[in-house]
Structures are given as C-alpha cells and as structure tokens.
Design an enzyme around this catalytic site. Sequence first.
Site, PDB file in Angstrom:
ATOM      1  N   CYS A   1       0.839  -1.188   0.000  1.00 40.21           N
ATOM      2  CA  CYS A   1       0.000   0.000   0.000  1.00 40.21           C
ATOM      3  C   CYS A   1       0.881   1.248   0.000  1.00 40.21           C
ATOM      4  O   CYS A   1       2.047   1.204   0.401  1.00 40.21           O
ATOM      5  CB  CYS A   1      -0.902  -0.012   1.236  1.00 40.21           C
ATOM      6  SG  CYS A   1      -2.003   1.401   1.358  1.00 40.21           S
ATOM      7  N   SER A   6       0.768   3.577   1.928  1.00 39.60           N
ATOM      8  CA  SER A   6       1.140   3.910   3.308  1.00 39.60           C
ATOM      9  C   SER A   6       2.442   3.235   3.711  1.00 39.60           C
ATOM     10  O   SER A   6       3.212   3.778   4.511  1.00 39.60           O
ATOM     11  CB  SER A   6       0.028   3.508   4.269  1.00 39.60           C
ATOM     12  OG  SER A   6      -1.141   4.226   3.987  1.00 39.60           O
ATOM     13  N   HIS A  20       5.137   5.386   2.490  1.00 41.45           N
ATOM     14  CA  HIS A  20       5.358   6.567   3.332  1.00 41.45           C
ATOM     15  C   HIS A  20       6.363   6.267   4.447  1.00 41.45           C
ATOM     16  O   HIS A  20       7.077   7.163   4.898  1.00 41.45           O
ATOM     17  CB  HIS A  20       4.043   7.037   3.952  1.00 41.45           C
ATOM     18  CG  HIS A  20       3.148   7.751   2.988  1.00 41.45           C
ATOM     19  ND1 HIS A  20       3.575   8.769   2.184  1.00 41.45           N
ATOM     20  CD2 HIS A  20       1.825   7.589   2.707  1.00 41.45           C
ATOM     21  CE1 HIS A  20       2.572   9.214   1.454  1.00 41.45           C
ATOM     22  NE2 HIS A  20       1.498   8.509   1.752  1.00 41.45           N
ATOM     23  N   HIS A  75       0.505  -4.043   6.116  1.00 43.80           N
ATOM     24  CA  HIS A  75      -0.709  -4.117   6.928  1.00 43.80           C
ATOM     25  C   HIS A  75      -1.843  -4.766   6.145  1.00 43.80           C
ATOM     26  O   HIS A  75      -2.960  -4.818   6.623  1.00 43.80           O
ATOM     27  CB  HIS A  75      -1.123  -2.713   7.382  1.00 43.80           C
ATOM     28  CG  HIS A  75      -1.435  -1.778   6.262  1.00 43.80           C
ATOM     29  ND1 HIS A  75      -0.461  -1.222   5.479  1.00 43.80           N
ATOM     30  CD2 HIS A  75      -2.615  -1.314   5.783  1.00 43.80           C
ATOM     31  CE1 HIS A  75      -1.022  -0.454   4.567  1.00 43.80           C
ATOM     32  NE2 HIS A  75      -2.333  -0.490   4.722  1.00 43.80           N
ATOM     33  N   CYS A 109      -7.508  -3.866   3.353  1.00 37.85           N
ATOM     34  CA  CYS A 109      -7.372  -2.410   3.373  1.00 37.85           C
ATOM     35  C   CYS A 109      -8.002  -1.763   2.155  1.00 37.85           C
ATOM     36  O   CYS A 109      -8.966  -1.021   2.253  1.00 37.85           O
ATOM     37  CB  CYS A 109      -5.898  -2.013   3.469  1.00 37.85           C
ATOM     38  SG  CYS A 109      -5.606  -0.229   3.334  1.00 37.85           S
TER      39      CYS A 109
END
Length: 808
Positions: A45, A47, A50, A66, A172
């Site tokens: 993802c 994220s 990041h 995740h 997600c």
Amino acid sequence: MSTGAITTRAAVARQPHTGWELTELTLDPPKAHEVRVRFHAAGLCHSDDHITKGDAPIRLPVVGGHEGAGVVESVGPEVLRVKPGDRVVVAYIPACGACRPCSTGHQNMCVKGLNAGTGMFLDGTFRFHSGAEDLGGFCTVGSFSQYAVVHEWACIPLPGDIPFEIGALVGCGVPTGWGSAVYAAGVRAGDTVVIYGAGGVGSNAVQGARFAGAKNVVVVDPVEFKRDMAKVFGATHTFAAAEEAHDFVVETTWGQLADHAICTPGVLTQDVGGGGDPGDRQGRQGDDHRGRPRRRAGGHPERRDDDPLPAPGAGRPLRRLQPALRRAPAAGPLPLRRPQARRADHQQVPARRRQPGLPGHERRQEHPRRSDPRHLGDRVADPSFTAPEDREAVTELLRAQLEGLPARSPLYADLFAEHGVSATAFAGLDDLRKLPFTGKQMLRDSQAAAPPLGRHMGVPMSEVIRVHASTGTTGRPSWVGVTRRDAAAWTDMVARAFRTMGATRDDVVLHAAGLTLFVGGLPIRDALERIGCTFVPIGTGASEKAVLALESLGVTALHSTPSYARYLADHLRTHGRDPREFGLRKVFVGGEPGGGEPAFRAHVEQEWGAPVTEGLGNADMAPVLFGEAPGSGGMRFTGGRHVHVEMIDPESGEPVVPEPGATGELVYTAIDRECCPLVRFRTRDRVVVTGLATDGAPLIRCVGRTDDMLIVLGVNVFPSAVRDLVQTMHPRTTGAVQIVLPKEGPRVEPPLPVEVEWGEAPGDHDVLRRDVEALVRSRLSVRAAVTLVPPGSLERSEMKSRLTRVGE
C-alpha cells in the site's frame, strides 16, 4: 507446528530513505487472545511507501505491511474466534464490537488497535525481535514477514474459494475505497460523484458508487491505463485533468456541481487539489498558504482530516497522519454543492482534535481526570446519548438532513410551517427542542392521506427495497419502508447492539421471532449474519422445532422476547427436560420490558443457566438502538451517527438530562434516514437511567409504555385493534370485546385472552371462535384464546368502553 518462539524472514524499515531491509527476526509465541499467522500473500500500500520515505510518524524499526492473508498456524490461550488451519484475512484494525468506539459506530478506532502506530500490543510489549532490539509490526500486523502474531479480533475468515492474493486486498484497499463511497460519502441513487485517483482504492470507490446507484461516476486520473480500467469498474466518464472534469460536471448538473467528491490519489498536484469557493478556479489550485503543492496519503484511511500536508522533500513528516485510525479517505476541498460538501466533510472528520502523531485513545487515557465519567475532554458536561466525539459530526449531518427535509417530505414542510419554525435555524443539537414532536398517530394519518407510505415518505417507491410494519390501533399495519442505504444503516446499528450484548461469530443463535413484517425478524438476521453468527430461524409458536434445534445444532444463544425465553423453559420442564442441559451460554432478549425486570431476569437466568442481556429499538426508527453489555447494569445507545436520542418528560415534553435515577420518554430523530426521516419521534417508551458507563454514556432500562399498549411476544397490540377486527365480523358478533389480563400489562404471555360477544347470526360457535382467533393472528400477528359470551354481557359506556380488565 511450533508453539514457541520461531525465526521468520521479514522486510524491515530501519531509517527513512533507506528502503526495506530483508532480515531474519525472532517472533514470540502468541499470548492470550493472540494468534500466529503464516502469510501467503501481502499487499503493498502507499502507506507502506510513506514509511520508507519518512512521511509517517511511525516508530522505527518496523516490519512493514498491513494487508495480508494466510493461515492460522497456532493460537494463544482463550482464543475463541479462530483455530489452527483457518484461512484468514488480517485486518489492520480489529473490531471487537464491545469497546466504546465499536459500540458507537467507530469500529475503525477499536481499542484493540490502540497502538497501531507503534506496532506495540496492548500489554506494552512487542512480538518481533532482533537480538535485544524490539520491532513493531506496521499497524500491529507486519505482513511483510513470513509469520506474524496478531490479535484474534484482527482475523477475518477467508472462504476457501478466494485466493490469498485477492483476500489480502480486502484487508485495506477494498473496504477503504468501497466504504468511502457507500458509507462515508453516503452516495445515493441518482447522485453525481467525482473520484480523484483511480488506483486500488479509487477503483473500489468507483464500484461502491455504482453499487449505491450513482448516475454519474466521474474519474480524474492522469494515467490512461487507470482511466481505462476505471470504466471497466463502472466509471461513466473519465478525464486526465480536474479542469476538464470540472467543466463536464458543471454542464451535466446544470451548474449544481457534484453531490460527492472522493479523493484517493497518491499525490495532490495543483491540477487536482485546492480550496476556496468551488466555482473559483484560482481557489481550486493545489497550493497551501505558502504557495507549495499539497500532498495526500493516497486515499488510505490513515488521513485524519483535511489539514494541508507538507511539501514533498520538505524533510518533515506528514502532519496528523495517524496509522490505522480511518477506513475511508478524507474528502478534499473539491467542487461540491455547498450543503453536501459540509455533510460529506463531517462524515469523515472527527469532532475532537487529536494530538499530532498520537492516536486519540492514548490522549484520552493520559488525561488526569479520565476516571470521572462525566469529565469529557477539558470540561464537565451533562451525560448525553450522543458521544462527545460525535457531537460535531452529528450536528452537521443533521443540519444537512433538516435543510433538505421540507423539500422531500410534505408532512414536515407543513408541520414546520404550522409551528413557525425553519430547519435553517438549526445550529446545534440543543436547537432540536425548538422543533415540534412527531407522534404515531401523525404517521397513521399521513399514510391514510397518501398511501402507501405516507406524506412523510422521503424517497420515491422505486428506491424502497423492503417494507416492514408495526400494528396500528385500527388493526391496519403502519408501514415502514427502507431504502438500500437505510437497510445498511439498520444492519450496522443492530450488529453493533448485538456485539455489545455479547454476540460473536462463534455463536449459534436460535432466533425465536418471526421473519415476516416484524422489524425484529429480517433485520436481526442481517445483523447476526454480519457478525458471523450461525442463524437458526425457528419463528414463534414452534417450540417443538426449538427443542429439536437445541438438541442437534449446538445452539449457544437464544434470541427471543423475555416472555418466550421463560415460556420455552417452562415447555421443556413440562416435558421432563431441564433447560440447563442444552448448555446455552447467552440469552438475548428484546421487544418488551421484561428483560430489565430484576425478578423476571433472575428467573430466566436461573432456568437456562446463562446470562441475559437485552436490546431496545423501535419499528419506525430502527430495530435495535440500545444494547446491554454483559454485567453493565443497563443498555447503552449503540445507534452511532444514524439516530439522535433525547429523553423528555412525557407530560410536559421538556428535556430531561439522562443522569442516574432520571426517568423519561425516549424521543428519536433520524440523522441519515432516507425513506422515513422522522424528527423528534415520540416512542412512548418509558425508561429509567440506571447509571453511567465508564466513558459517561447513560445506561437505561425500559420500564414500560406511556400509553395502554399491550406487548405479546414482542408484538405491539392495541385493544382497540382487537375490537375493530371483531367488529368486521358483524352480524356474527356484536363487535363488543374485552381483553381479560391475568395481571397488569403491558407484557402479556400468549395466548391473548379475549372475550367476544356473539351476534344475532353467529352460526356454529366453535367455528366462530376459531375464525376470530385466526383473524387476530393473521392481522395482528399474535395468538389469541377467544371465549364467546352472550350479547350484552360485556361492559358498555357512552364514553370509552373499557377494553381490558384484570381478571379476578
């Protein structure tokens, strides 16, 4: 299969801008309520990206990932939800259904995921180690590892026919995108929706918007391949730039602009983002107040609000980025109609401002006066059914509902005009008391004047997917319509109530209530199946089938009215059986006040050897709006942001503060209801506040009705309805009836004892008696025991005939 510590190979982020390091780690065995999962697939993802770029305030080092799917390898003590060998998707936020956030509609903030930003478990420890160094798992998952330990509530069953590679996305990307359209934005049939970014999250937002019935689904993405795929997923129009999309939306909507905008790109450029007036081209540019481009977290739920984010390369973390605390992307300052823009923003922005970089639950726990349930934030406030953190969002949602209500509902257009009030004057929840009440008789009159669903119907019949009913005083049903969105909200509320009452996916629930027009039927089924329970619908009047199910299906929970819970126990004893022998672990009751009566409850619990918890709802508003957590001493409001609850003095109509010891009548206002958007609906439910939960939420018991209604196995019966039905059989009857109660109501155990006078042409008395009983059962859904008496033998009056009496 190892049950101790093991070695696993994992991708670890140790420092920003250094990428991922593949290394071997030690993984602890699972503790209580934890499981060890062997991952077969993981999703990458934005994220996770990041983390390596230093944009996210995450504790480093951390095991990435995740999104993941795999097989449960081993379980710790007290694990009930899964067993070794189960295929599961791992959710980056658990949803226990019992904590404060879960029970008030914020499963995305479940306390089980409290330390998601650190990878630390609730006991303050870690499961990954490299020598003496502790490592967290991103969002308490860490799917970039062969193995990981997660909380059992994070494990969602994965059917055997779904590949792990697809299942991983459900952790997600799918719920984030779908939920941003269907739940956060609340897209409705005929809406125009603009979606910025057509990656994984955006593609699911497209599908969600189409599922919800949007007329125009407009996608903006600079990548041609993504635009092409967006059309496959259901986009009606695609554009490479926001300017082109803006011009199209202006033309298509005749200048009204879009109903909803969903922002899911990885980078907000000047072409996409912006602020200011929706019609101001300069204001729609993507610069912050320093003239730098803004960037957003790729539509991932980590975004908490719409604060500007720092410029790329600025060397500072994404401000207010809080991992694993949102399931839907934030809506940006995009071209929306102004009233809808306010509604959409507040559906996604929490009222309470959080400390940057720290999950909101941690901040609350640090407050020195947190143990005082009446201390909310930095002030002392009176108890309220609406959670403090929901008040601002509920206010904005309700303001949007009220502003549009007169145009949708002729009943409320006339009612507001009659009382000289305007919905536009609504500024806060306290202003609700300025609006008039809605009574049950008003709804009956409304349906009589404008069948089938009345002048209070807020949508055309083509948008109604199901109709329920509550029995009226004339024996005619009072119809209650629900749209697809209404039904989803009902399922959400009822599931939260039953989770609060103790239902889990491991339960086999014997449902001893009807599945016909009764709101305690199909909506309960939907909610229990949402939780994952095994649902066994035996209905009412089927005690022999209930016994068979108890004997052969491993039933763990009974759901019924309090009366039937006792009746079934008595039925078993009359047949020489002990109810305790069937091993019930839970008894869920509702539909009548008996579940809250101490002596009655004690009797039922003693008979079944299982704790009783109860729920409370209303046919016109929602099937279950309150649920009782085991051992809590009362029911708490579980309607989240769908319904606002007031307590009033039933005589004066003045507000009553729901503090311990207070009594009053419940009044409901629909916040996002489409078909029957009732305002200040008087339920006639009389309740007492038994105490406050640790977070300040009022706990209540329902002690009865404020009118003369009788309740038979959860079905509302008015004596006048029985009389009116019998009157239709004239001249076989005189129309005179009297209900003979063994004790004061409102709760009456079946059959309902009714005395009926035969008329001048009764025919065979046995046939007449059976016909009356059949009519009452078919029209009022209750079983009656009719006794025929001679004409003139029942009490009559020139005023009101006494339709009930307590037998000698």
